[in-house]
Design a protein around this motif. Structure first.
Motif: not given
Length: 447
Positions: A177-178, A361-362, A364, A375
């Protein structure tokens, strides 16, 4: 009319949440009491979710049951079963025990180090499938209690799997995901704290079990006199098994570079070895040795957790974390560490991590650009929390299944009495680590 329909839908949704929760809790209570076969209980819970209409048969099989994990486990069980017929594991067990001269404490520490190292380079399920048959043979030969060694293997596998990107499924999901979190990133940021926790765990188990780790001189003398090579069945199957198993393990190490799924590697190895050994060993005999109870328990467990996912309980938990911390960076990181750690001891950590990834992720969009500590908190909590109960991580279930197959049943309650305190201890160490390495420098403007 419209408002009445909305109200009815809300009532139905609430009823589904209540029903899924009750089924999940009751199933877990029966699993913990161990009065009935755990696979039957878990699958019964899944069937009740189907009958009650929580989800459809299609959703159960296509969405919630992780067939990749089931296929991976099945394939490795086939590989290990065939290899075991060659006497390779008996040979390795005896030679390893002879190297430490049958001394119980060095044996305990050595098993932990090998398991942790193997789990860091491979996935932890594969590692325990290899080491559990070996340690069970050693403890029987030396007439030692198997529980401390099995506990060491479980704890070490989850700690070792925490240290690298490929060691544990949650880390693989986070790495995918990252983009900027590479293999070396995981080693740099998670291996140090995993090493500290491992050393603390070894000392803890030594202090707890040192009085029971005794074996007679006659057993040691008998062990040292054994010729390990006599246990090897020197036939073409031996060399075929070693070759295919080595190729499979190499495939696990290189899968990210070769862009081949781990399950494909495992299935390919299992089918190849079945083909090569068909003349010496009938496939039906191998399939009889597969731990079917463990596989079906996994299927039932995935179905149970799927009910929680379907009604939105796991997603709602992720949202509550954000609301509770009010978007505060440090509070969010530490809360995710503890919630993921405690939650992963009750249900499989994979669905929780899957729900948390889009939430993080939201962040950000709220102006948080330095998300790495969050993370790492998620990875540490999800991986280490698996040590709390026998159903907290895939490796735990596999170890319990293999041990039960050899007549060394691990009690759910007994394991939990050791697992929960150790997880809390691990999370305390992780909290200090996250604070010192990331949060304090961030708050002081050092990042």
């Amino acid at each position: 009319m419209y408002e009445a329909m909305i109200l009815l839908l809300k009532e139905d949704a609430l009823m589904d949440v209540l029903l899924a929760t009750v089924i999940f809790i009751i199933s877990y209570v029966f699993i913990m009491t161990e009065k009935y076969n755990r696979a039957v209980i878990a699958m019964s819970g899944g069937i009740l979710l189907l009958i009650s209409g929580i989800y459809s048969l299609h959703d159960m099989f296509q969405t919630y049951i992780d067939w990749n994990t089931i296929a991976l486990l099945f394939s490795m069980m086939v590989l290990i079963s065939i290899t075991e017929r060659t006497g390779l594991f008996s040979f390795m067990a005896i030679r390893f025990a002879q190297k430490v001269r049958g001394s119980p404490v060095p044996l305990l520490i050595g098993v932990g180090m090998l398991t942790a190292f193997g789990s860091a380079l491979l996935d932890n399920v594969t590692t325990v499938l290899i080491f559990v048959p070996i340690i069970l043979k050693i403890t029987k030969e030396l007439q030692l209690p198997s529980f401390p060694y099995l506990l060491m293997i479980i704890f070490s596998s989850n700690i070792g799997g925490t240290a690298t990107l490929i060691g544990d499924p949650p880390n693989i999901m986070i790495g995918q995901a990252v983009d900027h979190l590479t293999f070396l990133s995981f080693v740099n940021h998670l291996a140090p704290v995993a090493g500290i926790i491992f050393v603390a765990m070894v000392f803890m188990l030594y202090m707890l079990f040192r009085k029971s780790l005794n074996t007679g001189k006659a057993n040691v003398r008998k062990l040292l006199e054994l010729d390990a090579s006599e246990y090897l069945v020197k036939s073409p199957m031996l060399y075929q098994s070693i070759t295919v198993l080595s190729m499979t393990l190499l495939g696990f190490l290189l899968h990210s570079f070769l862009h081949i799924n781990l399950t494909i590697v495992a299935i390919s190895g299992a089918v190849l070895l079945l083909l090569l050994t068909e003349k010496e060993l009938e496939t039906e005999q191998i399939f009889k040795q597969v731990e079917w109870v463990t596989l079906f328990f996994f299927i039932g467990l995935f179905a149970l957790v799927g009910g929680l996912r379907e009604v939105g309980i796991i997603d709602e938990l992720a949202r509550l974390i954000v609301l509770f911390t009010d978007g505060d960076f440090s509070k969010t990181a530490l809360l995710i560490l503890w919630v993921s750690g405690l939650f992963s001891g009750v249900v499989d950590n994979i669905p929780f991590v899957a729900a948390m990834i889009p939430v993080i992720q939201e962040f950000e969009t709220y102006g948080l650009v330095y998300l790495d500590p969050i993370w790492w908190s998620l990875a540490l909590g999800a991986c280490l929390g698996g040590n709390a109960t026998l159903v907290g991580a895939s490796a735990n279930i596999v170890v319990a299944g293999l041990a039960e197959g050899e007549g060394e049943k691990i009690s759910f309650i007994r394991f939990m009495l050791y697992g929960i305190p150790f997880v809390i201890f691990s999370l305390v160490i992780s909290t200090v680590y996250i604070l010192v390495r990331y949060l304090i420098p961030y708050m002081s403007g050092g990042v």
